[in-house]
Design an enzyme around this catalytic site. Structure first.
Site, PDB file in Angstrom:
ATOM      1  N   ASP A 168       0.836  -1.200   0.000  1.00  0.00           N
ATOM      2  CA  ASP A 168       0.000   0.000   0.000  1.00  0.00           C
ATOM      3  C   ASP A 168       0.863   1.239   0.000  1.00  0.00           C
ATOM      4  OD1 ASP A 168      -2.511  -0.984   0.028  1.00  0.00           O
ATOM      5  OD2 ASP A 168      -2.727  -0.980   2.193  1.00  0.00           O
ATOM      6  N   LYS A 190      -3.187   3.217  -2.603  1.00  0.00           N
ATOM      7  CA  LYS A 190      -4.298   4.127  -2.886  1.00  0.00           C
ATOM      8  C   LYS A 190      -3.951   5.473  -2.284  1.00  0.00           C
ATOM      9  CE  LYS A 190      -7.605   0.449  -2.091  1.00  0.00           C
ATOM     10  NZ  LYS A 190      -7.331  -0.424  -0.977  1.00  0.00           N
ATOM     11  N   MET A 301      -9.252   8.737   7.952  1.00  0.00           N
ATOM     12  CA  MET A 301      -9.736   9.111   6.614  1.00  0.00           C
ATOM     13  C   MET A 301     -10.765  10.243   6.711  1.00  0.00           C
ATOM     14  SD  MET A 301     -10.185   5.304   4.991  1.00  0.00           S
ATOM     15  CE  MET A 301     -10.964   4.562   6.410  1.00  0.00           C
TER      16      MET A 301
HETATM   17  C1  LIG Z   1      -7.492   3.064   5.007  1.00  0.00           C
HETATM   18  S1  LIG Z   1      -7.146   3.642   6.608  1.00  0.00           S
HETATM   19  C2  LIG Z   1      -6.134   2.339   7.141  1.00  0.00           C
HETATM   20  C3  LIG Z   1      -5.908   2.345   8.611  1.00  0.00           C
HETATM   21  C4  LIG Z   1      -4.925   1.275   9.022  1.00  0.00           C
HETATM   22  N1  LIG Z   1      -5.458  -0.034   8.789  1.00  0.00           N
HETATM   23  C5  LIG Z   1      -4.500   1.416  10.460  1.00  0.00           C
HETATM   24  O1  LIG Z   1      -4.789   0.544  11.276  1.00  0.00           O
HETATM   25  O2  LIG Z   1      -3.821   2.412  10.757  1.00  0.00           O
HETATM   26  C6  LIG Z   1      -6.007   4.929   6.237  1.00  0.00           C
HETATM   27  C7  LIG Z   1      -6.082   6.057   7.243  1.00  0.00           C
HETATM   28  O3  LIG Z   1      -5.306   5.762   8.389  1.00  0.00           O
HETATM   29  C8  LIG Z   1      -4.763   6.962   8.888  1.00  0.00           C
HETATM   30  N2  LIG Z   1      -3.307   6.864   8.852  1.00  0.00           N
HETATM   31  C9  LIG Z   1      -2.579   5.794   8.504  1.00  0.00           C
HETATM   32  N3  LIG Z   1      -1.255   6.042   8.667  1.00  0.00           N
HETATM   33  C10 LIG Z   1      -1.164   7.292   9.128  1.00  0.00           C
HETATM   34  C11 LIG Z   1      -0.081   8.123   9.516  1.00  0.00           C
HETATM   35  N4  LIG Z   1       1.176   7.705   9.465  1.00  0.00           N
HETATM   36  N5  LIG Z   1      -0.351   9.354   9.974  1.00  0.00           N
HETATM   37  C12 LIG Z   1      -1.613   9.799  10.058  1.00  0.00           C
HETATM   38  N6  LIG Z   1      -2.672   9.074   9.704  1.00  0.00           N
HETATM   39  C13 LIG Z   1      -2.463   7.830   9.257  1.00  0.00           C
HETATM   40  C14 LIG Z   1      -5.279   8.082   8.030  1.00  0.00           C
HETATM   41  O4  LIG Z   1      -6.488   8.548   8.604  1.00  0.00           O
HETATM   42  C15 LIG Z   1      -5.531   7.363   6.747  1.00  0.00           C
HETATM   43  O5  LIG Z   1      -6.444   8.069   5.939  1.00  0.00           O
END
Ligand SMILES: C[S@@+](CC[C@H](N)C(=O)[O-])C[C@H]1O[C@@H](n2cnc3c(N)ncnc32)[C@H](O)[C@@H]1O
Length: 376
Positions: A168, A190, A301
């Site tokens: 990803d 994505k 998100m």
């Molecule tokens: C599709 S979701 C996946 C979440 C993932 N499965 C998790 O447990 O962190 C993606 C969202 O996770 C958050 N996210 C993931 N990594 C991040 C990071 N390093 N800093 C800030 N937000 C993050 C954001 O809100 C992003 O839009």
């Protein structure tokens, strides 16, 4: 303080040339940039990560989008040859040697090749079959929020044993620069509003690659099962009779606030947390936890929908003075925290030009100074 790279070379403020524009070049360039080097990348094409690095760190990472020439090595303290082809890397190496400049030649760009998804989906990709002909497997690995230290030991082990890594955009992409030679990396990342590979296609890639006898790692950001569509991938594998297992990861929902000094629960402040997606309208339970100040609300998100989220919370009767913190790019060198109150956070975020990926925390724990010892 800037961290040394390689054998401790102090590169802060020194010119380093990186040739090549793939993900390995991107990852090396990012490491060099973080160690304080002034990085110049020369490559005819660059991947998205490298492009982003140049945009975010325009003052320390320069890009010349063309084929490298001999004169490029002059003046560099170090050269990193990460071009796609071995002859191109050798050529850069020779130029550097001729000028008595240290040159690191990336072992095998095979590790760097981002496979063309269409090619993989093509019937013609059967030559990827492992000699044993044995049925392969799929391991979903939660990569954590992005920093390479925040993937688990089990996750690193799975990556070390993989034949194919389907990755990803979020998660620890820099670990991909260090997988063994010959591993194929398929980027299905994505970005918000842009979904290059739809989920059913990702499922199909996982299944097909495993059916070719390969050990497939599906590297995902955070934890695979927290708003990560990991469940759908597991079901697709099981339906196809492909062995599948899961290595949990550190979710951004808790780790990104933690790294920014925000505990999602705190004794005598709140003992509950509600995690939700900002893509859909907030459920009653999410609205209630802010309105009643009964739990911290963590929204993933949600940046693109911030105005709507705030409107819903205010409409549900939440206190306008409820603290809100938005943590962007948590665990990376570009991490940033923006704070406001329910009444003004939309303007504050717009002024600060807050961008995804970010975790939004709503509730008393998001107030500044919560963890500051009293009296200081
Ligand atoms: C599709 S979701 C996946 C979440 C993932 N499965 C998790 O447990 O962190 C993606 C969202 O996770 C958050 N996210 C993931 N990594 C991040 C990071 N390093 N800093 C800030 N937000 C993050 C954001 O809100 C992003 O839009």
């Amino acid at each position: 303080m800037t961290a040394p790279v390689l054998v401790g070379l102090p590169l802060a403020g020194r010119d380093v040339l990186v040739t090549g524009g793939g993900p390995v070049a991107a990852s090396r360039a990012a490491e060099l940039q973080q160690s304080g080097a002034l990085v110049r990348v020369v490559a005819p094409h660059v991947c998205e990560d490298l492009h982003d690095l140049v945009v975010v760190h325009a003052d320390t990472v320069r890009l010349d989008e063309r084929d490298p020439i001999a004169a490029d090595v002059r003046g560099a303290w170090l050269v990193v040859a990460a071009d796609d082809g071995p002859s191109e890397r050798d050529r850069v190496h020779r130029w550097a040697e001729g000028e008595h400049i240290w040159c690191v030649v990336v072992d095998d760009p095979g590790t760097a090749q981002i496979a063309d998804v269409d090619t993989l989906l093509d019937e013609g990709s059967v030559d990827l079959r492992r000699p044993s002909g044995a049925l392969g497997s799929v391991t979903l690995v939660g990569g954590g929020p992005g920093a390479p230290e925040l993937i688990t030991v089990a996750g690193r082990r799975a990556l070390a044993e993989a034949d194919v890594i389907v990755t990803d955009r979020l998660g620890p992409r820099s670990v991909l620069a260090h997988v063994r030679p010959g591993v194929e990396i398929v980027d299905v990342g994505k970005t918000p509003g842009h979904h290059p590979v739809p989920q059913p296609e990702i499922n199909r890639i996982l299944v097909e690659q495993a059916q070719l006898g390969r050990r497939v790692v599906r590297l995902k950001g955070g934890d695979p099962f927290l708003l990560g569509r990991g469940g759908e991938e597991v079901i697709a594998c099981r339906e196809a009779g492909v062995p599948v297992d899961v290595v949990p990861g550190i979710s951004s929902a808790f780790s990104v606030p933690a790294l920014a000094g925000i505990p999602v629960t705190q004794r005598e402040v709140t003992a509950a947390v509600h995690v939700t997606s900002g893509h859909e309208p907030l459920a009653d339970a999410a609205l209630a936890c802010v309105r009643d100040a009964s739990a911290t609300l963590v929204v993933l998100m949600g940046v693109g929908n911030l105005g709507h989220i705030v409107e819903q919370l205010r409409g549900a009767g939440a206190d306008q003075a409820t603290p809100v913190a938005i943590v962007e790019r948590g665990s990376t060198p570009d991490e940033r925290v923006t704070r406001g109150l329910l009444r003004d956070v939309v303007d504050v975020a717009a002024d600060a030009r807050v961008r995804a990926p970010a975790v939004i925390v709503v509730g008393a724990v998001a107030a500044p100074g919560l963890l500051t010892p009293a009296g200081r």
